[in-house]
Motif scaffolding. Structure first.
Motif, short mmCIF file in Angstrom:
data_model
loop_
_atom_site.label_atom_id
_atom_site.label_comp_id
_atom_site.label_asym_id
_atom_site.label_seq_id
_atom_site.Cartn_x
_atom_site.Cartn_y
_atom_site.Cartn_z
N LYS A 161 -4.11 2.47 25.17
CA LYS A 161 -5.25 1.78 24.57
C LYS A 161 -6.14 2.79 23.85
CE LYS A 161 -5.20 -1.88 28.01
NZ LYS A 161 -3.83 -1.63 28.35
N TYR A 162 -6.53 2.45 22.60
CA TYR A 162 -7.40 3.30 21.80
C TYR A 162 -8.62 2.51 21.36
CZ TYR A 162 -3.25 6.21 21.35
OH TYR A 162 -2.15 6.98 21.61
N ASP A 163 -9.70 3.23 21.13
CA ASP A 163 -10.90 2.62 20.61
C ASP A 163 -11.55 3.62 19.67
OD1 ASP A 163 -12.91 0.65 20.36
OD2 ASP A 163 -14.16 1.70 21.82
N THR A 164 -12.07 3.14 18.56
CA THR A 164 -12.77 3.99 17.61
C THR A 164 -14.19 3.47 17.47
OG1 THR A 164 -10.73 4.43 16.42
CG2 THR A 164 -12.76 4.90 15.26
N ASN A 165 -15.15 4.35 17.68
CA ASN A 165 -16.56 4.01 17.57
C ASN A 165 -17.12 4.79 16.38
OD1 ASN A 165 -19.20 3.30 17.95
ND2 ASN A 165 -19.50 4.58 19.75
N THR A 166 -17.29 4.12 15.27
CA THR A 166 -17.76 4.77 14.06
C THR A 166 -19.24 5.11 14.18
OG1 THR A 166 -16.12 3.59 12.76
CG2 THR A 166 -17.97 4.56 11.55
N ILE A 167 -19.55 6.38 14.03
CA ILE A 167 -20.94 6.83 14.05
C ILE A 167 -21.53 6.69 12.66
CG2 ILE A 167 -22.45 8.83 14.39
CD1 ILE A 167 -20.33 9.80 16.45
N GLN A 168 -20.74 7.11 11.65
CA GLN A 168 -21.14 6.98 10.26
C GLN A 168 -19.92 6.57 9.46
OE1 GLN A 168 -22.94 10.41 8.38
NE2 GLN A 168 -22.40 9.67 6.36
N ASN A 169 -20.00 5.42 8.80
CA ASN A 169 -18.92 5.01 7.92
C ASN A 169 -18.78 6.02 6.80
OD1 ASN A 169 -18.05 2.60 9.16
ND2 ASN A 169 -19.79 1.49 8.28
N SER A 170 -17.59 6.16 6.28
CA SER A 170 -17.35 7.10 5.20
C SER A 170 -18.23 6.75 4.00
CB SER A 170 -15.87 7.07 4.81
OG SER A 170 -15.63 8.00 3.79
N THR A 171 -18.97 7.74 3.51
CA THR A 171 -19.83 7.54 2.35
C THR A 171 -19.06 7.72 1.06
OG1 THR A 171 -20.50 9.87 2.38
CG2 THR A 171 -21.89 8.29 3.59
N ARG A 204 -7.37 10.17 30.10
CA ARG A 204 -8.38 9.70 29.15
C ARG A 204 -8.80 10.83 28.23
NH1 ARG A 204 -10.84 4.83 30.94
NH2 ARG A 204 -10.28 4.33 33.08
N ILE A 205 -9.08 10.46 26.99
CA ILE A 205 -9.65 11.40 26.03
C ILE A 205 -10.79 10.73 25.29
CG2 ILE A 205 -7.55 12.76 25.60
CD1 ILE A 205 -7.39 11.09 22.90
N GLU A 206 -11.68 11.55 24.79
CA GLU A 206 -12.72 11.09 23.88
C GLU A 206 -13.00 12.26 22.94
OE1 GLU A 206 -16.27 8.14 24.63
OE2 GLU A 206 -16.81 10.16 25.28
N ILE A 207 -12.73 12.05 21.67
CA ILE A 207 -12.83 13.09 20.66
C ILE A 207 -13.78 12.63 19.56
CG2 ILE A 207 -11.54 14.51 19.00
CD1 ILE A 207 -10.55 14.84 21.90
N LYS A 208 -14.72 13.48 19.21
CA LYS A 208 -15.61 13.20 18.09
C LYS A 208 -15.11 14.01 16.89
CE LYS A 208 -20.43 13.47 16.62
NZ LYS A 208 -21.78 13.90 17.03
N ILE A 209 -15.01 13.36 15.74
CA ILE A 209 -14.60 14.04 14.51
C ILE A 209 -15.68 13.80 13.47
CG2 ILE A 209 -12.88 14.20 12.67
CD1 ILE A 209 -10.81 13.15 14.69
N THR A 210 -16.22 14.89 12.94
CA THR A 210 -17.24 14.81 11.90
C THR A 210 -16.75 15.56 10.68
OG1 THR A 210 -18.95 14.74 13.61
CG2 THR A 210 -19.68 15.18 11.36
N ILE A 211 -16.92 14.96 9.51
CA ILE A 211 -16.42 15.53 8.26
C ILE A 211 -17.59 15.73 7.31
CG2 ILE A 211 -14.85 15.16 6.30
CD1 ILE A 211 -13.30 13.27 8.34
N TYR A 212 -17.65 16.94 6.71
CA TYR A 212 -18.70 17.30 5.78
C TYR A 212 -18.10 17.63 4.42
CZ TYR A 212 -21.59 17.92 9.93
OH TYR A 212 -22.27 17.72 11.10
N ASN A 213 -18.77 17.23 3.35
CA ASN A 213 -18.39 17.60 2.00
C ASN A 213 -18.90 19.03 1.76
OD1 ASN A 213 -18.72 18.04 -0.90
ND2 ASN A 213 -18.22 15.86 -1.11
N ALA A 214 -18.00 19.94 1.41
CA ALA A 214 -18.37 21.35 1.24
C ALA A 214 -19.30 21.56 0.06
CB ALA A 214 -17.12 22.21 1.07
N GLU A 215 -19.12 20.79 -0.99
CA GLU A 215 -19.93 20.96 -2.20
C GLU A 215 -21.36 20.47 -2.01
OE1 GLU A 215 -19.46 20.21 -6.98
OE2 GLU A 215 -18.53 18.78 -5.62
#
Length: 170
Positions: free
Chosen positions: A19-29, A119-130
Motif C-alpha cells: 500500500k502506498y500513499d502520496t501526500n502532496t505538500i506543494q503541487n508542481s508549479t 514502513r517508509i515515509e520519504i519526503k521529496i522536494t524539488i527546486y528550480n536551479a535557475e
C-alpha cells in the motif's frame, strides 16, 4: 462455508498487496523539462526508535536517481550534501533541478514472523536551479504486505511510488 471461504480469500489477497500513499505538500508549479541536469542530495540514513538503518539513505537516493534517469541523461547524486543550501553552494548548476529526498520514517520488521509490515515515509522536494524556487514537494509513504515470506525490506517499497511521482512531474 462459502462465506468463510470468500472471506479467507479476500483477506489473503488484501494482505498480499503493498500500500502506498502520496501526500502532496506543494503541487508542481511547472512541468519539469526533460534532459535538464538533476542534482540529488543523499539523505541521512533512516532511524526507527533507536536503530539506524545503514545504507537506507543511499538506497533512497539511488531510487530517486533511477526515476529521474528516465527523463535526463545528467542525473547525479552527491553524498556530501543532504540539504538545499549545501547543494547550491557546493554543486552549482545554472539550469536544471535540485532534488532533496529526506527519510521521515524507515521501519524494517520481520513481517513474515510478526505480521507487522515494513514502513517508509520519504519526503521529496524539488527546486528550480535557475529561479531558486521550490517547484514541488510531496511525502510518499508505503507499507509492505503482511503476507510476506521473507526477503522484503523497506527499500523494496521505494521504486514504484517514486517512479510514479517523478513521472507526474514531466
Amino acid at each position: 462455508m462459502k462465506i468463510l471461504l470468500i472471506f479467507s480469500a479476500a483477506t489473503v489477497l488484501l494482505g498480499c498487496s503493498v500500500k502506498y500513499d502520496t501526500n502532496t505538500i506543494q503541487n508542481s508549479t511547472e512541468l519539469l523539462i526533460k534532459d535538464s541536469p538533476i542534482v540529488i542530495s543523499k539523505p541521512a540514513d533512516g532511524v526507527y526508535e533507536t536503530r539506524t538503518y545503514s545504507g537506507s539513505g543511499a538506497a533512497t537516493a539511488a531510487a530517486v536517481k533511477a526515476a529521474f534517469a528516465r527523463y535526463s541523461d545528467s542525473v547525479n547524486v552527491f553524498t556530501d550534501c543532504d540539504d538545499i543550501a549545501c547543494l547550491k553552494s557546493n554543486h552549482v548548476i545554472g539550469l536544471g533541478y535540485y532534488v532533496i529526498p529526506q527519510i521521515l520514517h524507515w521501519e524494517d520488521r520481520a513481517t513474515e514472523w510478526s505480521g507487522i509490515p515494513d514502513r517508509i515515509e520519504i519526503k521529496i522536494t524539488i527546486y528550480n536551479a535557475e529561479s531558486n524556487s521550490r517547484v514541488a514537494s510531496t511525502i510518499i509513504s508505503g507499507k509492505s504486505k503482511w503476507a510476506s515470506f521473507g526477503g522484503d525490506h523497506p527499500q523494496d517499497l521505494l521504486p514504484e511510488p517514486i517512479n510514479a511521482y517523478i513521472a507526474s512531474l514531466y
